[in-house]
Design an enzyme around this catalytic site. Structure first.
Site, PDB file in Angstrom:
ATOM      1  CG  LEU A   1     -11.591 -38.900   5.318  1.00  0.00           C
ATOM      2  CD1 LEU A   1     -11.152 -40.071   6.232  1.00  0.00           C
ATOM      3  CD2 LEU A   1     -10.489 -38.697   4.169  1.00  0.00           C
TER       4      LEU A   1
ATOM      5  CE  LYS B   1      -6.570 -40.386   4.019  1.00  0.00           C
ATOM      6  NZ  LYS B   1      -7.500 -40.505   2.894  1.00  0.00           N
TER       7      LYS B   1
ATOM      8  CE1 TYR C   1      -6.642 -44.910   3.869  1.00  0.00           C
ATOM      9  CE2 TYR C   1      -5.267 -43.151   2.662  1.00  0.00           C
ATOM     10  CZ  TYR C   1      -6.422 -43.934   2.842  1.00  0.00           C
ATOM     11  OH  TYR C   1      -7.454 -43.460   1.987  1.00  0.00           O
TER      12      TYR C   1
ATOM     13  CD  GLU D   1     -16.563 -40.006   2.084  1.00  0.00           C
ATOM     14  OE1 GLU D   1     -15.539 -39.098   2.185  1.00  0.00           O
ATOM     15  OE2 GLU D   1     -16.411 -40.878   2.731  1.00  0.00           O
TER      16      GLU D   1
END
Ligand code: PDD
Length: 293
Positions: free
Chosen positions: A202, A146, A31, A178
């Site tokens: 990401l 993702k 996505y 992250e």
């Protein structure tokens, strides 16, 4: 609310997918989330490039060319109610008899898109900052994809919510990767530290913008692995994402980060980010969109 599903725009109530969709059964899909300001997509080419990277990562053919995506995205934006929106694009490997291996021959992918109003953090939150907790990063080794399979991220984010906080900062093998749904920056002694874009995080579009802004404005910065000890000893912590933009983290595991208030690095980067956004939007308006290569 109008959504897009497999070639058609329709009211969300009419959107249906088969229960055997591999997105539903296996979380087999990818996505994107794209912010839209004044009905103009922000960094569309970069988001579409990352989408291609994610599709390549799961060996799924891109169902659309860049130009087709641009047309679909602009049509979706027109159907949205708000001027500022966030677009959600979602592609799965389609519906097939349940079997872990890819369907043979391949089946058509499921392509879904929706737009929601973009609610960036309100002034009070920008002024106070948000709380975060830390946790071991127990996700897989392809966090650069993702993927819609977000169960670890969901559980990790819920840890923050359960503690009355906004985000969970993830630590893997002694280094910060992250947030559960954001990238994290450390500021120490006037310098911005960012972990490198590798398979453990990401590659955030907002992360890139922040580093470009730092570069353009002579803000000291370094991209390198960031030790957990540097996170816990930070003067400031910042989180970035398409929906949160740039936000200060002012407590970590219930302890104040630095002074416990949003600091100078946050103020500088947040201000520059807002200016950058406005400039880009003005430029895009002047050149009627600035297409996707
Ligand atoms: N998430 N890291 C993770 C794990 C994320 O889920 C996100 C964004 C980011 C920031 O990337 P970007 O700056 O490109 O938004 C980093 C989106 C907003 C989401 O899942 O809703």
């Amino acid at each position: 609310m109008i959504v897009y599903l497999n070639g058609q725009f329709m009211p969300i109530e009419e959107a249906r997918i088969p229960v055997l969709d591999r997105g539903f059964i296996f979380g087999d899909g990818v996505y994107e989330v794209i912010p839209v300001y004044s009905r103009r997509p922000f960094r569309l080419a970069e988001h579409l490039r990352r989408l291609q990277h994610s599709l390549d990562g799961i060996r799924l053919q891109n169902p659309h060319s860049g130009q087709e995506w641009e047309r679909l995205v602009n049509e979706l934006i027109r159907s949205g109610e708000a001027e500022d929106q966030y677009l959600y694009l979602h592609i799965t490997r389609g519906a097939a008899k349940r079997d872990h291996a890819f369907p043979k021959p391949p089946v058509p992918p499921t392509v879904f898109m929706m737009s929601n109003p973009l609610l960036t953090p309100p002034a009070e939150l920008l002024a106070s900052g948000v709380g975060a907790v830390s946790a071991a990063d127990n996700r897989w080794l392809r966090c650069d994809i993702k993927a819609i399979a977000l169960l670890p991220n969901v559980l990790l984010r819920q840890m923050a919510v359960d503690a009355g906080c906004a985000e969970t900062i993830l630590i893997r093998d002694g280094f910060m990767t992250e947030g559960a749904a954001s990238n994290i920056f450390v500021a120490k002694n006037g310098k911005l530290l960012a972990p490198p874009k590798d398979n453990f995080m990401l590659p955030g579009i907002t992360y890139d913008v922040v580093l470009e802004i730092a570069q353009a404005n002579n803000i000291l910065h370094e991209v390198r692995k960031v030790a957990a000890s540097e996170v816990f000893g930070a003067d400031e912590l910042l989180l970035t994402s398409s929906t949160k933009e740039v936000l200060a983290i002012t407590t970590l595991d219930d302890k104040p980060v630095g002074s416990g208030k949003p600091g100078a690095m946050f103020a500088r980067l947040h201000g520059l980010y807002q200016n950058f956004k406005r400039d880009v939007m003005r430029k895009d308006a002047a050149s009627a969109g600035g297409g996707v290569a």
